[in-house]
Design a protein around this motif. Structure first.
Motif, PDB file in Angstrom:
ATOM      1  N   PHE A   1       1.646  -7.094  -0.392  1.00 22.17           N
ATOM      2  CA  PHE A   1       2.300  -6.495   0.621  1.00 22.17           C
ATOM      3  C   PHE A   1       2.893  -7.418   1.694  1.00 22.17           C
ATOM      4  N   ILE A   2       3.641  -7.018   2.453  1.00 23.31           N
ATOM      5  CA  ILE A   2       4.289  -7.871   3.331  1.00 23.31           C
ATOM      6  C   ILE A   2       3.300  -7.842   4.668  1.00 23.31           C
ATOM      7  N   GLY A   3       2.882  -9.102   4.912  1.00 19.34           N
ATOM      8  CA  GLY A   3       1.642  -9.306   6.075  1.00 19.34           C
ATOM      9  C   GLY A   3       2.430  -9.315   7.309  1.00 19.34           C
ATOM     10  N   GLN A   4       1.519  -9.670   8.495  1.00 22.87           N
ATOM     11  CA  GLN A   4       2.047  -9.686   9.778  1.00 22.87           C
ATOM     12  C   GLN A   4       2.867 -10.835  10.156  1.00 22.87           C
ATOM     13  N   ASP A   5       2.970 -12.099   9.153  1.00 17.67           N
ATOM     14  CA  ASP A   5       3.825 -13.017   9.434  1.00 17.67           C
ATOM     15  C   ASP A   5       5.195 -12.892   8.638  1.00 17.67           C
ATOM     16  N   LEU A   6       5.424 -11.661   8.135  1.00 17.48           N
ATOM     17  CA  LEU A   6       6.614 -11.187   7.392  1.00 17.48           C
ATOM     18  C   LEU A   6       6.465 -11.918   6.043  1.00 17.48           C
ATOM     19  N   LYS A   7       5.440 -12.363   5.351  1.00 21.55           N
ATOM     20  CA  LYS A   7       5.334 -13.100   4.056  1.00 21.55           C
ATOM     21  C   LYS A   7       4.185 -12.298   3.114  1.00 21.55           C
ATOM     22  N   PRO A   8       4.540 -12.509   1.780  1.00 24.73           N
ATOM     23  CA  PRO A   8       3.734 -11.693   1.018  1.00 24.73           C
ATOM     24  C   PRO A   8       2.119 -12.297   1.204  1.00 24.73           C
ATOM     25  N   THR A   9       1.349 -11.240   1.133  1.00 23.71           N
ATOM     26  CA  THR A   9      -0.114 -11.486   1.259  1.00 23.71           C
ATOM     27  C   THR A   9      -0.834 -10.585   0.192  1.00 23.71           C
TER      28      THR A   9
END
Length: 761
Positions: free
Chosen positions: A726-734
């Motif tokens: 999913f898209i994490g807090q840093d706007l990257k997939p995690t």
């Protein structure tokens, strides 16, 4: 918005597993290697005048169109035939769209071959769900939950379209649409990201084929509308969209990435703005994300006068400013406005637009033409003397298969369906009963004569004695007919069962057809009330291009079939299902709300901090409306069969999904009925605790399985770590460790078989 690219190292850090690099699912795709333009293209660019370059970036509606194609877009100034041919000869027109006249295509191409540089023309069209053979509308076809079917119908449409010279289709529409008021939802795959990705990929592959774009039967696909057009506020067409970057990346980007990963070499900028910046001038969207992060090397075309509409948006001062903003943002080709042809040369001469920017866009357009094989043979798809590929028997049979697989059975009390083909008196009542024209649906611009495909004809052909069928309109779609209700009541009383063919006309869906209400028109509800009052069992067959609120319909019926707009073989395909030649196998690609005021409603919504523990009880101070639970009347994925599917044992092994491993999910489904069934078995997951709140459920996979009467089937799914991205807090997939809920179920919002598994740290 800030640019949030993803590097291979960042993905490794985010997931902690190198194996993910070869398994990143569609929607979080890494960049692809750009295609290098042939050397002769650079030579051509060096020889072109500014006016010729602007011409290669200018697309107009064909001066020669049929009435349906001309009516599909707003009325704007279109050149006469002689003027278009002159523009082609002058090298100031890259192509035209929505002509189905192969002879006109031939005239234009011959004119282009007399131009100074002999650059071939490009011919495009809105081939949305078929060409002369019409297939079910994309929303309906998505109800099949069969990407392979969508690929086959797109391939057939491409074969018909390419036969008259068409190189490029403005399809598929891959917008996720979650507001039933929006008319253009009929063009897409519905509300779910996974289904949207798979259908986008399938349709691109179908249009383009597997032999390369230079194959004479290939047409280049154009995933549209980039981006988030389906999130228009209030479901109002052309309206503002305001969503977070996270929602863009999690929900609205993935189907586009799936289409590009399948090989699509064009895309269309959407009409809407995002966070105050119209997509047609959104450099972050078209350059930073599309070109920078995704390495998309194809052509971006504006939507119809989309660049000119920057003025009405209040984003551009005038046409010249709109041209500057659009080309600098990354729109390679202007559709219909003529602004690029008018203003680009002067903008370059004044230094406001660098020549390198123009050359870059021209290079992309010429490269696309080269990929389509047009430089090798400008008449590759223009063969007026070739045998016709239109409406072949096998194509019409495919349309019939697609029609029956798109039908969704919502309810079937007392097994009223299937109908008996002999010895049963049937009344067919409603405005859809004999309206073959409406069953084609919107965006049918080139179709042939399907006057024999209405529901009445289909039912008569399926019955041993067609005289046992009485057909009465009863009403129009929105207007009463003199004596209509009385005639309908008389027909119902003289019958054993009533089939009510009601719903929307094709003019109720599509572009510029947003609705404030998503209910069946009152005049048809009055007709249904009168017929139901006779006491005869009622089967409703719905014509619709959106989710409908059916709270007033359900209590008056024994059965409800969602029939969408099924195309050229609508009547025959519906009759196949009604009389049990084949069982219903479709499932809802959109949630049907309980009441109109719930929209926008979609199954994978957030839980909120006050979820209702007992929705049927409507607990106070919890998330629900005052009179109804926060759930669908008929949820996403719902659909019945003529069999009796029963979900049995669930096996997930040790319930642990290791970093580089898989979780094997096995479920047994029994058919307790005496008829065969096709069941769409669905896998849903919920992350119980994460650094970003997660939806209540997310579809992760599905399987369509055939189960014989009294038989069973074991369905297997393989769940991988990357499926939990999913898209994490840093706007990257995690991916984050934790406990997950898992369901194998016949639809969303149904518990089915439930288990939990763990993703260790």
């Amino acid at each position: 918005m800030t640019r949030s690219g993803i590097t291979r190292r960042q993905l490794l850090v985010a997931t902690g597993a190198a194996t993910l690099l070869s398994q990143v699912p569609m929607g979080f795709a890494l960049g692809r290697t750009p295609i290098k333009a042939p050397a002769f293209i650079e030579d051509l660019i060096g020889k072109m005048t500014l006016e010729e370059k602007a011409g290669q970036l200018t697309l107009f509606a064909a001066a020669m169109q049929n009435g349906a194609a001309a009516a599909a877009n707003p009325v704007t100034a279109t050149s006469a035939v002689t003027a278009q041919i002159a523009a082609a000869k002058a090298g100031q027109l890259t192509g035209v769209f929505n002509s189905s006249n192969v002879l006109y295509h031939e005239r234009l191409q011959k004119a282009a071959m007399r131009s100074r540089l002999k650059i071939p023309m490009l011919f495009a069209a809105d081939v949305i769900h078929g060409f002369t053979t019409v297939f079910p509308v994309p929303l309906g076809e998505s109800a099949s939950f069969e990407p392979d079917l969508a690929q086959r119908t797109a391939r057939a449409a491409a074969m018909e379209a390419s036969a008259v010279g068409i190189d490029w289709t403005f399809a598929p529409m891959v917008d996720i649409a979650r507001d039933a008021r929006w008319g253009r939802g009929v063009e897409g795959a519905g509300e779910d990201v996974l289904l949207g990705r798979r259908m986008a990929q399938a349709r691109v592959r179908g249009f383009q084929g597997d032999k390369g774009l230079d194959d004479p039967e290939a047409v280049v696909a154009c995933p549209k509308h980039f981006c988030a057009y389906g999130a228009a506020e209030g479901g109002l067409d052309y309206n503002t969209t305001d969503v977070s970057e996270r929602v863009l990346r999690q929900t609205y980007f993935p189907p586009f990435q799936a289409g590009f990963d399948a090989g699509a070499m064009t895309t269309m900028a959407s009409f809407n703005e995002i966070s105050g910046i119209p997509a047609t001038a959104n450099k972050w969207l078209l350059d930073d994300v599309l070109r920078g992060e995704w390495d998309f090397s194809g052509v971006v075309v504006s939507d119809y006068t989309g660049d000119e509409e920057l003025i009405a948006h209040g984003f551009a001062r005038d046409g010249r400013d709109a041209t500057r903003l659009a080309i600098l943002a990354g729109v390679d080709m202007s559709m219909q406005s003529g602004l690029y042809l008018k203003h680009l040369p002067d903008l370059v001469k004044s230094g406001e637009v660098p020549m390198a920017v123009i050359d870059r866009s021209v290079r992309r357009v010429l490269q696309l033409k080269a990929q389509l094989g047009l430089f090798d043979d400008p008449f590759r798809r223009i063969k007026p003397q070739a045998p016709s590929r239109q409406r072949l028997p096998e194509t019409l049979e495919l349309a019939r298969e697609a029609a029956r697989k798109s039908v969704v059975l919502l309810k079937n009390d007392d097994d009223i369906l299937p109908l008996r083909s002999s010895g049963q008196r049937i009344a067919l009542i409603g405005p859809v009963a004999q309206d073959w024209d409406s069953t084609k649906g919107p965006w049918t611009l080139f179709n042939g004569d399907d006057s024999g495909s209405d529901l009445a004809q289909g039912m008569k052909s399926a019955m041993a004695d067609a005289s046992l069928l009485r057909v009465v309109a009863g009403s129009g779609y929105a207007t009463a007919l003199a004596g209509g209700i009385q005639a309908a009541v008389e027909a119902a009383r003289a019958s054993d069962v009533v089939v009510m063919a009601i719903g929307e006309s094709r003019d109720d869906s599509g572009e510029a057809h947003s609705h404030t209400s998503i209910t069946i028109p009152k005049v048809q509800l009055d007709l249904l009330d009168a017929v139901a009052a006779t006491g005869k069992p009622v089967v409703v067959v719905l014509s619709n291009g959106r989710a409908l609120a059916l709270d007033t319909v359900v209590p008056k019926t024994k059965a409800i079939l969602v029939a969408w707009f099924l195309g050229s073989s609508s009547g025959a395909g519906l009759a196949d299902v009604l009389f049990g030649k084949t069982g219903p196998s479709g499932r809802l690609p959109v949630s049907f709300p309980r009441e109109p005021g719930q929209v926008p409603y979609y199954y994978d919504h957030k839980i909120t901090g006050r979820p209702d523990p007992k929705p049927e009880a409507l607990t106070a101070f919890k998330t629900h409306y005052t009179t109804i639970p926060n759930s669908a009347l008929f949820p996403f994925g719902h659909g019945l069969t003529y069999g009796r599917p029963e979900y049995g044992a669930l096996d997930i092994g040790d319930g642990k999904l290791q970093a580089a491993g898989t979780l094997e999910v096995r479920a047994t489904v029994h058919n307790r009925g005496d008829r065969a069934a096709e069941e769409v078995v669905q896998l849903y997951v919920h992350d119980r605790a994460a650094s970003i709140t997660r939806p209540i459920q997310e579809l992760k996979d599905f399987r369509k399985v055939a189960i014989a009467a009294g038989g069973s089937a074991e369905v297997r799914f393989t769940l991988r770590r990357e499926d939990l991205l999913f898209i994490g807090q840093d706007l990257k997939p995690t991916v984050e460790p934790g406990v997950f809920d898992l369901w194998v179920a016949p639809s969303a919002e149904v518990d089915g078989l439930h288990a939990t598994f763990e993703l260790p740290a």
